[in-house]
Design a protein around this motif. Structure first.
Motif, PDB file in Angstrom:
ATOM      1  N   ARG A 173       0.792  -1.228   0.000  1.00 52.69           N
ATOM      2  CA  ARG A 173       0.000   0.000   0.000  1.00 52.69           C
ATOM      3  C   ARG A 173       0.826   1.281   0.000  1.00 52.69           C
ATOM      4  N   LYS A 174       2.146   1.178   0.024  1.00 57.15           N
ATOM      5  CA  LYS A 174       2.965   2.391  -0.012  1.00 57.15           C
ATOM      6  C   LYS A 174       2.609   3.182  -1.265  1.00 57.15           C
ATOM      7  N   PRO A 175       2.518   4.512  -1.140  1.00 59.56           N
ATOM      8  CA  PRO A 175       2.083   5.335  -2.282  1.00 59.56           C
ATOM      9  C   PRO A 175       2.898   5.118  -3.553  1.00 59.56           C
ATOM     10  N   GLU A 176       4.181   4.833  -3.415  1.00 56.24           N
ATOM     11  CA  GLU A 176       5.029   4.669  -4.590  1.00 56.24           C
ATOM     12  C   GLU A 176       4.968   3.255  -5.173  1.00 56.24           C
ATOM     13  N   ALA A 177       4.311   2.338  -4.481  1.00 51.07           N
ATOM     14  CA  ALA A 177       4.237   0.943  -4.939  1.00 51.07           C
ATOM     15  C   ALA A 177       3.280   0.803  -6.129  1.00 51.07           C
ATOM     16  N   ALA A 178       3.647  -0.062  -7.073  1.00 49.39           N
ATOM     17  CA  ALA A 178       2.786  -0.336  -8.223  1.00 49.39           C
ATOM     18  C   ALA A 178       1.485  -0.999  -7.784  1.00 49.39           C
ATOM     19  N   THR A 179       1.473  -1.547  -6.571  1.00 52.18           N
ATOM     20  CA  THR A 179       0.309  -2.257  -6.033  1.00 52.18           C
ATOM     21  C   THR A 179      -0.541  -1.393  -5.106  1.00 52.18           C
ATOM     22  N   ALA A 180      -0.264  -0.101  -5.053  1.00 55.44           N
ATOM     23  CA  ALA A 180      -0.953   0.780  -4.099  1.00 55.44           C
ATOM     24  C   ALA A 180      -2.478   0.704  -4.224  1.00 55.44           C
ATOM     25  N   ASP A 181      -2.979   0.454  -5.436  1.00 56.34           N
ATOM     26  CA  ASP A 181      -4.425   0.411  -5.651  1.00 56.34           C
ATOM     27  C   ASP A 181      -4.962  -0.992  -5.969  1.00 56.34           C
ATOM     28  N   VAL A 182      -4.112  -2.000  -5.872  1.00 55.53           N
ATOM     29  CA  VAL A 182      -4.527  -3.375  -6.160  1.00 55.53           C
ATOM     30  C   VAL A 182      -5.349  -3.903  -4.983  1.00 55.53           C
ATOM     31  N   PRO A 183      -6.521  -4.486  -5.232  1.00 59.63           N
ATOM     32  CA  PRO A 183      -7.308  -5.044  -4.127  1.00 59.63           C
ATOM     33  C   PRO A 183      -6.535  -6.156  -3.402  1.00 59.63           C
ATOM     34  N   ILE A 184      -6.701  -6.192  -2.081  1.00 62.65           N
ATOM     35  CA  ILE A 184      -6.050  -7.213  -1.256  1.00 62.65           C
ATOM     36  C   ILE A 184      -7.121  -7.923  -0.438  1.00 62.65           C
ATOM     37  N   LEU A 185      -7.193  -9.233  -0.613  1.00 64.83           N
ATOM     38  CA  LEU A 185      -8.112 -10.079   0.146  1.00 64.83           C
ATOM     39  C   LEU A 185      -7.300 -10.856   1.168  1.00 64.83           C
ATOM     40  N   VAL A 186      -7.599 -10.649   2.443  1.00 65.55           N
ATOM     41  CA  VAL A 186      -6.938 -11.415   3.496  1.00 65.55           C
ATOM     42  C   VAL A 186      -7.725 -12.701   3.695  1.00 65.55           C
ATOM     43  N   CYS A 187      -7.009 -13.807   3.728  1.00 59.74           N
ATOM     44  CA  CYS A 187      -7.594 -15.127   3.914  1.00 59.74           C
ATOM     45  C   CYS A 187      -6.901 -15.743   5.124  1.00 59.74           C
TER      46      CYS A 187
END
Length: 122
Positions: free
Chosen positions: A68-82
């Motif tokens: 989720r770091k602002p500079e990360a390419a994944t900042a807006d990728v949904p994350i599902l915790v299982c």
């Protein structure tokens, strides 16, 4: 075709989730801990990350904060915790770290597919 990164240290759980997602037409990348997951996303940014919480090396909460770091390419990728951590606090804490949704193990296969489908549709 959407790509999902599954981060799970338990081989049986990882294989079960992998098979379920592949059977539903998704491309699946896997990692056994947060560090492996971060290396994986450097190679290819997934459309969804599914992560466990309790893992060696880097736990799921630490991974979520990195993703989720602002500079990360994944900042807006949904994350599902299982996770097997099923208290309301656990879900709230995961969402405070940046998780999009939460599912408790054990889960029904269709329950996971429904959540994945909804998250990929945005």
């Amino acid at each position: 075709m959407s790509t999902v990164l599954v981060v799970e240290d338990s081989a049986p759980q990882r294989e079960m989730i992998l098979g379920l997602l592949q059977d539903n037409g998704l491309t699946v990348l896997t990692a056994t801990n947060g560090n492996e997951a971060l290396e994986c996303v450097k190679q290819a940014v997934p459309q969804l990350v599914i992560t466990d919480v309790v893992m060696p090396v880097m736990n799921g909460y630490e991974l979520i904060r990195e993703l989720r770091k602002p500079e990360a390419a994944t900042a807006d990728v949904p994350i599902l915790v299982c996770s097997s951590k099923g208290e309301a606090f656990d879900e709230q804490w995961a969402k405070r770290q940046g998780a999009t949704d939460y599912i408790v193990k054990p889960f029904e296969p269709q329950q996971l597919i429904d959540k994945v489908t909804a998250l990929l549709k945005g």
